[in-house]
Design an enzyme around this catalytic site. Structure first.
Site, PDB file in Angstrom:
ATOM      1  CB  VAL A  15       7.850  -2.045 -10.497  1.00 25.51           C
ATOM      2  CG1 VAL A  15       6.777  -3.145 -10.471  1.00 25.51           C
ATOM      3  CG2 VAL A  15       7.120  -0.916  -9.985  1.00 25.51           C
ATOM      4  CB  ILE A 127      -7.132  -0.844  -7.752  1.00 23.60           C
ATOM      5  CG1 ILE A 127      -6.996   0.291  -6.698  1.00 23.60           C
ATOM      6  CG2 ILE A 127      -8.658  -0.745  -8.109  1.00 23.60           C
ATOM      7  CD1 ILE A 127      -7.559   1.878  -6.850  1.00 23.60           C
ATOM      8  CG  ASP A 191       1.398   8.222 -14.251  1.00 22.54           C
ATOM      9  OD1 ASP A 191       2.124   7.063 -14.495  1.00 22.54           O
ATOM     10  OD2 ASP A 191       0.327   8.145 -13.415  1.00 22.54           O
ATOM     11  CE  LYS A 195      -0.949   5.263 -13.433  1.00 24.53           C
ATOM     12  NZ  LYS A 195      -0.316   5.887 -12.321  1.00 24.53           N
TER      13      LYS A 195
HETATM   14  N1  HSE Z   1       4.110   7.664 -10.751  1.00 23.52           N
HETATM   15  C1  HSE Z   1       3.055   6.693 -10.631  1.00 23.52           C
HETATM   16  C2  HSE Z   1       1.931   7.279  -9.610  1.00 23.52           C
HETATM   17  C3  HSE Z   1       3.315   5.335 -10.337  1.00 23.52           C
HETATM   18  O1  HSE Z   1       2.432   7.977  -8.715  1.00 23.52           O
HETATM   19  O2  HSE Z   1       0.859   6.887  -9.685  1.00 23.52           O
HETATM   20  C4  HSE Z   1       2.192   4.260 -10.425  1.00 23.52           C
HETATM   21  O3  HSE Z   1       1.566   4.133 -11.763  1.00 23.52           O
END
Ligand code: HSE
Length: 343
Positions: A15, A127, A191, A195
């Protein structure tokens, strides 16, 4: 034209590299959008030896101590040392932009109390959902959130549906720069749970501890199950969902059987989607690239441009108001809703 906006970049991985490239290659357009040039003062990386970069490579402590910095961009990931650097920068009066979902989900409210904290890239990459929830929909009442919030697993499930093995599907997502450094964050759903916690805090205005969100990842999803779902007119999707009715928060992340004709079923590859039910705005559906270097860098850049333009850090301000609250009790949504669990 205003004076250049001086920025330090912490991290030069997928990134950070995409952002640095964009700042160089797209400088004129970025200057126009920000109302002034954005100047990359330096970049901190763990191992600078032999690396080429579009700005001086410096140790993080030295870079953060530089006078006249306006902002830092943190794209290192992980809790530490990111937490320490972000606190230092906010205490020194700098703006902070981060893509770090793990850190924002765990400590966002405390950090946001220290100063302007922006984290559009932390959820669903390109998004624009974070500032939308905090600002555009800030006065609405959100009843539910449902989404696909992990590009790696979405891409893996699609590849497995086309016959790829789990291992090959994961290797492909890693090659494309989608997966986390430790891909168990993706496949075991840490992950997307982080989120979901961020989105739920912004939507329901309650403190959420991400570790309280029940998670089932895709590690045990077999290609045969993907095929059986297809024969039954469904696709398996890793669905992150939360409801906040009556002050009770229910949330979980698990593989679910989504009917093939539903919009979520058609979210392919590294795309993400977020569906919201808002009392006044109605049902909203956002879809777009949810992982990948350029998609994440696009969201980081959006925050950087907002910072250079002195726009409010609305999502950070909202999280700051939650810092004193105790975390909400979060119960699982369970195996039936919003779609039947896949296993
Ligand atoms: N590893 C995360 C995904 C990257 O695959 O969504 C983006 O947050």
């Amino acid at each position: 034209m205003r004076a250049p906006y001086r920025v330090a970049l912490l991290g030069l991985g997928n990134v950070g590299g995409a952002l640095a490239r964009r700042l160089v290659e797209d400088a004129d357009r970025i200057t126009t959008a920000a109302g002034r040039p954005i100047a990359l003062e330096g970049i901190a990386v763990a191992h600078p030896e032999g690396r080429r970069a579009p700005a001086p490579l410096l140790p993080a402590a030295k870079l953060l101590a530089r006078p006249h910095l306006d902002a830092i961009v943190e794209v290192m990931g992980g809790l530490e040392p990111a937490h320490t650097y972000i606190s230092m920068a906010l205490r020194a009066g700098r703006q902070v932009i981060t893509a770090n979902k793990q850190l924002i989900a765990a400590d966002g409210p405390e950090l946001a109390r220290l100063g302007p904290l922006r984290f559009e890239a932390s959820v669903a990459s390109a998004i624009p959902i974070v500032e939308t929830l905090a600002e555009t929909l800030g006065a609405d009442r959100i009843g539910s959130i449902m989404g696909i919030l992990n590009g790696t697993t979405n891409s893996m499930l699609a590849a497995m549906g086309e016959g790829a093995s789990y291992a090959d599907a994961l290797a492909d997502a890693q090659r494309r720069g989608l997966a986390e450094a430790d891909p168990s964050a993706d496949v075991d759903a840490h992950d997307p749970a982080a989120k979901l916690a961020i989105l739920a805090m912004l939507a329901f205005k309650r403190r959420i501890d991400p570790s309280q969100i029940e998670r089932v990842g895709i590690r045990n999803v077999e290609p045969a199950q993907v095929e059986a779902a297809r024969r039954g007119g469904c696709v398996i999707k890793l669905i992150a969902a939360a409801t906040g009715d009556d002050g009770t928060i229910a949330a979980d992340v698990r593989p679910r059987l989504v009917p093939a004709e539903a919009p979520m079923a058609r979210v392919h590859g590294a795309m993400n989607a977020v569906a919201l039910d808002a009392e006044y705005a109605g049902s909203l559906l956002f879809e777009g690239p949810g992982a990948g270097p350029d998609a994440a860098a696009s969201a980081v850049l959006a925050d950087l441009i907002r910072a250079a333009n002195d726009a409010p850090a609305s999502a950070g301000s909202l999280l700051a108001t939650l810092a004193d609250g105790s975390p909400a009790i979060v119960v699982p949504l369970g195996p039936e809703k919003p779609y039947r669990a896949a296993s």
